[in-house]
Design a protein around this motif. Structure first.
Motif, PDB file in Angstrom:
ATOM      1  N   TRP A   1      -3.894  -7.471   8.268  1.00  0.00           N
ATOM      2  CA  TRP A   1      -3.239  -6.736   7.466  1.00  0.00           C
ATOM      3  C   TRP A   1      -1.882  -6.286   7.385  1.00  0.00           C
ATOM      4  O   TRP A   1      -1.443  -5.161   8.142  1.00  0.00           O
ATOM      5  CB  TRP A   1      -4.645  -5.464   7.237  1.00  0.00           C
TER       6      TRP A   1
ATOM      7  N   PHE B   1      -1.595  -4.579  10.864  1.00  0.00           N
ATOM      8  CA  PHE B   1      -2.803  -3.842  11.879  1.00  0.00           C
ATOM      9  C   PHE B   1      -3.193  -5.166  11.991  1.00  0.00           C
ATOM     10  O   PHE B   1      -3.649  -6.087  11.101  1.00  0.00           O
ATOM     11  CB  PHE B   1      -3.505  -3.222  10.817  1.00  0.00           C
TER      12      PHE B   1
ATOM     13  N   VAL C   1       0.439  -1.197   0.540  1.00  0.00           N
ATOM     14  CA  VAL C   1       0.522  -0.082  -0.036  1.00  0.00           C
ATOM     15  C   VAL C   1       0.852   1.293  -0.151  1.00  0.00           C
ATOM     16  O   VAL C   1       1.754   1.398   1.143  1.00  0.00           O
ATOM     17  CB  VAL C   1      -1.147   0.238   1.171  1.00  0.00           C
ATOM     18  N   GLY C   2       1.017   1.950  -1.034  1.00  0.00           N
ATOM     19  CA  GLY C   2       1.109   3.058  -1.208  1.00  0.00           C
ATOM     20  C   GLY C   2       1.900   3.141  -2.979  1.00  0.00           C
ATOM     21  O   GLY C   2       2.950   4.043  -2.856  1.00  0.00           O
ATOM     22  N   LYS C   3       2.430   2.269  -2.711  1.00  0.00           N
ATOM     23  CA  LYS C   3       3.492   1.379  -3.952  1.00  0.00           C
ATOM     24  C   LYS C   3       2.050   0.680  -5.423  1.00  0.00           C
ATOM     25  O   LYS C   3       2.831  -0.026  -5.714  1.00  0.00           O
ATOM     26  CB  LYS C   3       4.409   0.844  -3.953  1.00  0.00           C
TER      27      LYS C   3
ATOM     28  N   ALA D   1      -0.008  -3.658   5.484  1.00  0.00           N
ATOM     29  CA  ALA D   1      -0.324  -3.375   4.512  1.00  0.00           C
ATOM     30  C   ALA D   1       1.441  -2.984   3.755  1.00  0.00           C
ATOM     31  O   ALA D   1       1.301  -2.426   2.340  1.00  0.00           O
ATOM     32  CB  ALA D   1      -0.758  -2.051   5.544  1.00  0.00           C
ATOM     33  N   THR D   2       2.111  -3.052   3.885  1.00  0.00           N
ATOM     34  CA  THR D   2       4.146  -2.609   3.802  1.00  0.00           C
ATOM     35  C   THR D   2       4.833  -3.630   4.775  1.00  0.00           C
ATOM     36  O   THR D   2       4.322  -4.229   5.759  1.00  0.00           O
ATOM     37  CB  THR D   2       4.586  -1.485   3.598  1.00  0.00           C
ATOM     38  N   PRO D   3       5.701  -4.096   4.309  1.00  0.00           N
ATOM     39  CA  PRO D   3       6.564  -4.495   5.095  1.00  0.00           C
ATOM     40  C   PRO D   3       6.888  -4.475   6.989  1.00  0.00           C
ATOM     41  O   PRO D   3       6.624  -5.127   7.436  1.00  0.00           O
ATOM     42  CB  PRO D   3       7.613  -4.937   4.676  1.00  0.00           C
ATOM     43  N   THR D   4       7.518  -2.917   6.680  1.00  0.00           N
ATOM     44  CA  THR D   4       6.865  -3.125   8.328  1.00  0.00           C
ATOM     45  C   THR D   4       5.164  -2.276   8.795  1.00  0.00           C
ATOM     46  O   THR D   4       5.819  -1.734  10.026  1.00  0.00           O
ATOM     47  CB  THR D   4       7.518  -1.759   8.419  1.00  0.00           C
ATOM     48  N   ILE D   5       4.389  -1.616   8.263  1.00  0.00           N
ATOM     49  CA  ILE D   5       2.776  -1.330   9.494  1.00  0.00           C
ATOM     50  C   ILE D   5       1.639  -2.532   8.736  1.00  0.00           C
ATOM     51  O   ILE D   5       1.874  -3.610   8.053  1.00  0.00           O
ATOM     52  CB  ILE D   5       2.603  -0.630   7.890  1.00  0.00           C
TER      53      ILE D   5
END
Lengths: 432, 432, 432
Positions: free
Chosen positions: B392, B400, B347-349, B394-398
């Motif tokens: 979830w 939820f 998410v973000g890419k 969202a990214t490899p480091t974020i």
């Protein structure tokens, strides 16, 4: 090529940056530019313009195990230190037992910004507590002079001013607990030449808000050092310090010290004095480096002014150290302290590190015939401590230490029997 | 061009640096040099010299959301993690209520210096407290072997050794509170192959100075793991661990656990045993990854040696997880743990992240017929916990997380009625 | 050359990176490439390829005294702030005395990763305590909108939202202690245009686990701002805010404030109200910048809902400031707050810094005729505070402040005599 180098040298001088010490990234770009210029790929004008822009770059360095950032007008460093201690203690009383602790666990950010302004924010988190260490703003715009405001080292003796990263034994001598001033929240001015220093300060107490309807205690002090000889392997250091501490409530003060063992929770050298109005501290210091051998000694006297008259406490220590691997203790004549020992060969780069032996004798006298005056002094200890140490500097920033400590506490004031406290203690240390 | 690349490859090997993994800044300078060489602007000799200098540079990377620094002989990283939890709890007793907390809030600096030496300084500041996490110095000069001294993970089971950043559910299984060793202040040696690990340690207690006239408690342990299959999407893990803990004062020990809900302040699984001299812990572990599907289970037994005889406590858990988006849990055969899940799209890419479902059952038995011996065991709980989770990435480091937890506490020892504690809890997590 | 620049500009747009703001290291490599291209040393194709690779590099900046890292899809900053305060206080009661404290001592790491995700971890360690400040994860993937979860500023008034680094006087106005919401653990959404902002939030309490068998208190709020004029030296700001706080236990709440002096340990404006169920807060704000002159004012009202009826508290402040050296206070229309003052000339770069004078009047009314209802209100204070201040901005990040504060506490509720508390206080401040 000669013209290019000259032009570079002039620019470097104008920019106030010694190219020799420029960090790697900029140096690397500069090398590419030098080559392109020498090959005639770019013109002198192009070289000059690109050089100036490249010199604006921030260069990052991990040299010596430290993470540093440097640009034309600013420097930053992120670092810290860890010291893990393990000890076996035997005692006449009830301090027996094996123990461990993190003696220090610090993180800091420091920097130099807008050329003339420095700062440092350093905290210790050992024992799962927060303890403010260096927290200051510095103005360094005058030649060889630094003005600091905030929490920082006030003028005091040689061992007290030498960083815990570099002290020869695991603990500073027992007298420092009573006689050294340490970090306080205030203002100080330090100036120096190549082989002398002068440092004066005025301070409140620590970083906390202690206002409780009376004035916070304050103090002031000064220290001067001079080094007749100051070389890399030969040095002679002389110093003197004076400090005054005012106590607003004229209450009972305790003058307490550990016997160069920190893993015990009590401070067996412990003298209480009532009605203390102020104290005056006098210190004398001398040290010498002769190749791998070095000597260091300090004497302290404290005059305690009370409503019932004055009392005198004093103490001293002396020690010698010898590097089996040929290094010398690193004396800094322009700072009046000892610095980092760099082993001749480093473990991890094919070497064995540096090996140092040391022995220290400390004597402390917190007894001034006070016990005969009821309520004035409830302890009145004297004592002595002998420490034998071995240090292994695996790298410039990693050190393993082993100390055998033998201490005697003479309960002169209370006429109790003498007490022996011995310890074998080891430390693993890194700073980054 | 071929010769140049060969020469670069040889140099890279000699420098001990794989160019493929070289950070961006150096790689970028290298590209410029490659181009200039190919164009004939600089000679091979100039290329070689400039290459060597450029490779001394420190390269900075923010890849994967982490801030890292790397030079020829050193690495540094500055990072941390945040976990914000919100929970709604319903209970037969008085633990009802909505709550929130920062479950973890950590900062760290770690590094590798002088080639062979590592260190890490990591603190947790959640709940406005200071808690030492990793505080160690490591020697990595032997092949595939690391010796650590300081506060760090002692050998223990699979879930305990897997970072809280990567565990599948918000809390580790309830049995870990009683059976896992966690971080202790001591020394350990870890060695490994591609698909096996062996880790042994000897430790005191935590980072604090706990000496109070008796020996600090100590312990030791060992863990071995073996992976018959170890691939990116297929893996089988087997492991076993043993640890021993000595209690110097032979006092009362509490064996307590939360029911996989951390926002409650009490630990309802709570057994007290008197006169505890030592404990022995035995653990067995197994896990399998089959593409997006994975299974994991562990069994623990604890023998509590007391003056009144021995008592046996045990527990186990098993869980399965499935990635709706096709990722696999990341097993590290050379470390014997699970690592970071990298979503196939971020998410973000332009992506949607990774989505994972999981279910876990835990069973804990802290009752060994002790309640009939007065004063020996005042609680004696058994119980089970069921957790259903959605993650979830969202990214490899974020990440939820949402967990529904249903637990039953059977107060077998005290003959009180059973107690149900349920919770719906969510977490927002980042590591950097 | 023109074509090259155009191609660079297009690339820059595509990469979403304004070259003008690119950090130094990348900019420097780009300059070398531009020159080589212009000289015909490398082809357009080679240029394009090298340019793209160079733009992947992480660039490090120390500009403005801040340490920042930036790559194509990520940003990091490591920073903090120090504020050292020294004060002399005179008082009708027993708050007399000189004192010092570190008012703030913070460290933070913040970043933007995977393009759309932000985070910040900021702690205050002043007074040797740990206090969580910003601890949040943000999603910034929507245009001009940021969603934050964790501990962060909930919607509140102008002075409350303006960073302590930038406030005009040493302390925010006394009414903020009672009426501002500050940082809470929750979720908020903020959106903005060039000259307006809208911010709504829903929150639990702080970062700790406060569950004790009841629901944690919660609240929500909203703030809107609009700037009819928003220029560098001319600006007009209007704003309004509303917030609601729910109290689960309907217990006694204290509404307390210091008189714009922080080195005293008590909060002499102190009203207790029993049976508080909830509060509603209303705020109005206005400010104007006219070159070196600026005005700012806020009014707050709080409705306290209790089982015994509602009570109304209110307060307001107004102040003016003038820069002797010609700077303007820095209004940010897209954020609805004031930001950093950059002196026209910097000490350390040949300048004298910026000098600012200010005067503020605050009025607080915590009395609503409550004292006549026994047990409902045990204090009921009113009061006013006058502050006169001088600020010296030596550099954009280093500021020295001196405030003279004259406050009157009217103990209306208890019918005690009025009380005067005066202070002269100075601060040394840096942020990095």
């Amino acid at each position: 090529m000669k013209q290019t180098k000259l032009s570079v040298a002039i620019k470097a001088t104008l920019l106030g940056t010694a190219i020799a010490s420029a960090p790697a990234a900029f140096a690397s770009e500069k090398d590419i530019l030098d080559t392109l210029k020498a090959n005639g790929t770019i013109s002198q004008a192009q070289y000059d313009e690109l050089y100036e822009k490249a010199s604006d770059s921030v260069t990052v360095s991990t040299k010596g195990g430290h993470l540093k950032f440097k640009s034309g007008d600013a420097k930053f460093q992120l670092g810290g230190r860890l010291m893990a201690d393990y000890a076996a203690i035997s005692d006449d009383r009830n301090l027996d037992g094996d123990g461990s602790e993190f003696r220090r666990a610090r993180l800091f950010v420091k920097g130099q910004i807008f050329n003339d302004w420095g700062f440092k924010a350093q905290y210790d988190f050992a024992e799962n507590d927060v303890v403010a260490k260096d927290l200051y703003i510095a103005y360094d715009g005058f030649d060889s002079t630094s003005i600091k405001v905030g929490n920082h080292f006030m003028p005091s003796g040689l061992e007290a001013q030498t960083s815990s990263k570099y002290i020869t034994f695991m603990e500073r001598s027992t007298i420092q607990d009573v006689f050294a001033v340490g970090r306080k929240n205030g203002v100080s001015v330090a100036t120096h030449g190549d082989n002398w220093t002068l440092h004066g300060g005025l301070h409140m107490q620590d970083v906390s808000n202690d206002n409780d309807g009376r004035d916070e205690d304050y103090g002031y002090g000064v220290r001067a050092t001079f080094a007749p000889i100051t070389g890399k392997t030969q040095a002679v250091h002389l110093g003197a310090s004076y400090s005054h501490q005012e106590f607003d409530d004229n209450g009972t003060e305790r003058f307490r010290a550990r016997p160069e063992i920190h893993t015990i929770n009590t401070r067996p050298f412990d003298t209480k004095i009532d009605g203390v109005e102020s104290t005056d501290n006098y210190g004398l210091e001398a040290a010498a480096v002769m190749g791998p051998f070095s000597l260091q000694t300090e004497y302290f006297a404290k005059e305690v002014e009370t409503a019932n008259g004055d009392f005198d406490l004093d103490g001293w220590y002396a020690y010698g150290s010898y590097f089996l691997t040929g290094e010398s203790r690193s004396y800094k004549g322009s700072k009046g302290v000892f610095g980092r020992v760099k082993p001749k060969s480093v473990v991890g780069k094919g070497g064995i590190g540096a090996w140092e032996l040391g022995v220290r004798y400390s004597s402390i006298d917190l007894y001034d015939g006070l016990a005969t005056v009821p309520g004035i002094n409830t302890a009145g200890e004297e004592g002595e401590v002998l420490t034998i140490g071995v240090n292994w500097y695996a790298t410039p920033t990693i050190r393993f230490m082993a100390n055998y400590v033998q201490s005697t506490v003479e309960h002169t004031g209370t006429l109790l029997a003498d007490e022996d406290i011995d310890a074998f203690q080891v430390r693993a240390q890194i700073d980054f």
